[in-house]
Motif scaffolding. Structure first.
Motif, short mmCIF file in Angstrom:
data_model
loop_
_atom_site.label_atom_id
_atom_site.label_comp_id
_atom_site.label_asym_id
_atom_site.label_seq_id
_atom_site.Cartn_x
_atom_site.Cartn_y
_atom_site.Cartn_z
N SER A 143 58.92 69.14 -20.97
CA SER A 143 58.38 68.89 -19.63
C SER A 143 56.91 69.28 -19.59
CB SER A 143 59.17 69.70 -18.60
OG SER A 143 58.61 69.56 -17.31
N ILE A 144 56.15 68.58 -18.79
CA ILE A 144 54.73 68.91 -18.58
C ILE A 144 54.50 69.18 -17.11
CG2 ILE A 144 52.33 68.19 -18.80
CD1 ILE A 144 53.11 66.40 -21.10
N GLY A 145 53.92 70.31 -16.80
CA GLY A 145 53.61 70.66 -15.43
C GLY A 145 52.23 70.17 -15.05
N VAL A 146 51.41 71.09 -14.58
CA VAL A 146 50.06 70.72 -14.15
C VAL A 146 49.24 70.27 -15.36
CG1 VAL A 146 47.91 71.56 -13.14
CG2 VAL A 146 50.11 72.30 -12.21
N MET A 147 48.47 69.19 -15.15
CA MET A 147 47.51 68.73 -16.15
C MET A 147 46.13 68.75 -15.51
SD MET A 147 49.58 65.55 -17.88
CE MET A 147 48.80 65.68 -19.50
N GLY A 148 45.13 69.03 -16.32
CA GLY A 148 43.81 69.14 -15.73
C GLY A 148 42.69 68.80 -16.69
N THR A 159 49.31 67.82 -10.27
CA THR A 159 50.65 68.36 -10.51
C THR A 159 51.59 67.24 -10.95
OG1 THR A 159 51.48 67.97 -8.27
CG2 THR A 159 50.24 70.01 -8.63
N ARG A 160 52.80 67.64 -11.29
CA ARG A 160 53.80 66.65 -11.69
C ARG A 160 54.13 65.72 -10.52
NH1 ARG A 160 58.05 69.81 -14.82
NH2 ARG A 160 58.29 70.72 -12.76
N ASP A 161 53.97 66.23 -9.30
CA ASP A 161 54.26 65.42 -8.11
C ASP A 161 53.05 64.61 -7.64
OD1 ASP A 161 56.21 68.16 -6.83
OD2 ASP A 161 56.83 66.45 -8.03
N GLY A 162 51.95 64.71 -8.38
CA GLY A 162 50.79 63.90 -8.05
C GLY A 162 49.81 64.54 -7.08
N ILE A 163 49.97 65.80 -6.80
CA ILE A 163 49.02 66.49 -5.93
C ILE A 163 47.76 66.80 -6.73
CG2 ILE A 163 48.61 68.54 -4.52
CD1 ILE A 163 51.65 68.62 -4.07
N SER A 223 31.85 69.24 -6.41
CA SER A 223 30.74 68.41 -6.91
C SER A 223 31.18 67.04 -7.41
CB SER A 223 30.02 69.15 -8.03
OG SER A 223 30.90 69.42 -9.11
N VAL A 224 32.47 66.82 -7.62
CA VAL A 224 32.93 65.52 -8.11
C VAL A 224 33.78 64.77 -7.09
CG1 VAL A 224 32.93 66.45 -10.45
CG2 VAL A 224 35.10 66.26 -9.21
N LYS A 225 34.04 65.37 -5.96
CA LYS A 225 34.86 64.70 -4.93
C LYS A 225 34.21 63.39 -4.51
CE LYS A 225 37.21 68.72 -2.94
NZ LYS A 225 37.38 69.58 -1.73
N GLY A 226 35.03 62.35 -4.45
CA GLY A 226 34.52 61.04 -4.07
C GLY A 226 33.97 60.23 -5.22
N ARG A 227 33.79 60.88 -6.37
CA ARG A 227 33.26 60.17 -7.55
C ARG A 227 34.28 60.11 -8.69
NH1 ARG A 227 29.08 62.25 -10.36
NH2 ARG A 227 29.57 64.43 -9.85
N PHE A 228 35.05 61.16 -8.86
CA PHE A 228 36.03 61.24 -9.94
C PHE A 228 37.44 61.11 -9.37
CE2 PHE A 228 33.46 64.10 -13.11
CZ PHE A 228 32.39 63.23 -13.01
N THR A 229 38.31 60.50 -10.17
CA THR A 229 39.72 60.38 -9.79
C THR A 229 40.59 60.77 -10.97
OG1 THR A 229 39.23 58.58 -8.24
CG2 THR A 229 41.52 58.88 -8.91
N ILE A 230 41.49 61.72 -10.76
CA ILE A 230 42.43 62.12 -11.79
C ILE A 230 43.77 61.45 -11.51
CG2 ILE A 230 43.18 64.22 -10.58
CD1 ILE A 230 43.41 65.57 -13.34
N SER A 231 44.43 61.02 -12.58
CA SER A 231 45.75 60.40 -12.43
C SER A 231 46.55 60.71 -13.69
CB SER A 231 45.63 58.89 -12.23
OG SER A 231 44.99 58.28 -13.33
N ARG A 232 47.84 60.47 -13.63
CA ARG A 232 48.67 60.73 -14.80
C ARG A 232 49.78 59.70 -14.88
NH1 ARG A 232 51.27 66.59 -14.09
NH2 ARG A 232 52.67 65.96 -15.79
N ASP A 233 50.19 59.45 -16.13
CA ASP A 233 51.33 58.59 -16.41
C ASP A 233 52.35 59.48 -17.11
OD1 ASP A 233 53.20 56.83 -17.48
OD2 ASP A 233 51.71 55.27 -17.88
N SER A 234 53.33 59.94 -16.37
CA SER A 234 54.28 60.90 -16.91
C SER A 234 55.12 60.29 -18.02
CB SER A 234 55.18 61.44 -15.80
OG SER A 234 54.42 62.20 -14.87
N ALA A 235 55.37 59.00 -17.96
CA ALA A 235 56.17 58.34 -19.00
C ALA A 235 55.44 58.36 -20.34
CB ALA A 235 56.48 56.91 -18.60
N LYS A 236 54.11 58.40 -20.28
CA LYS A 236 53.29 58.40 -21.50
C LYS A 236 52.72 59.79 -21.80
CE LYS A 236 51.84 53.56 -21.06
NZ LYS A 236 50.69 52.64 -20.96
#
Length: 121
Positions: free
Chosen positions: A30-35, A52-56, A62-75
């Motif tokens: 299992s993988i929890g928080v990624m950053g 987080t695993r739930d997508g929070i 300084s990066v708000k509005g410019r950077f977006t973090i996302s994850r693909d839990s299946a991969k």
């Protein structure tokens, strides 16, 4: 063993975009928080964004509005889409994940080797 491998860094002009990827492989239950973290020359390594695993998600101001973090839990992969890049975004970007290797183990931090992002003015 668990490994994180980053990719997608490079040289870009100010205002440009890059997309970083970080794939986890190995013995993973299992993988929890990624950053994503970054370290500029002569400075400490700081958090850029986490998910987080739930997508929070959470971002440094300084990066708000410019950077977006996302994850693909299946991969077992986390991404960082970076738009409107500025010279001050220049740094080595590191991926970190909290990984559980089996159902009886606690979560442990795993770091990638880093990928260099250079933004020219």
């Amino acid at each position: 063993q668990v490994q994180l491998v980053e990719s997608g860094g490079g040289l870009v002009q100010a205002g440009g975009s890059l997309r970083l990827s970080c794939a986890a492989s190995g013995s993973i239950f299992s993988i929890g928080v990624m950053g994503w973290y970054r370290q500029a020359p002569g400075k400490e390594r700081d958090l850029v964004a986490s998910i987080t695993r739930d997508g929070i998600t959470n971002y440094v101001e300084s990066v708000k509005g410019r950077f977006t973090i996302s994850r693909d839990s299946a991969k077992n992969t986390v991404y960082l889409q970076m738009n409107s890049l500025k010279p001050e975004d220049t740094a080595i970007y590191y991926c970190k994940a909290n990984v559980q290797r089996d159902a009886w183990s606690r979560y442990r931090e795993v770091w990638g080797q880093g990928t260099l992002v250079t933004v020219s003015s």
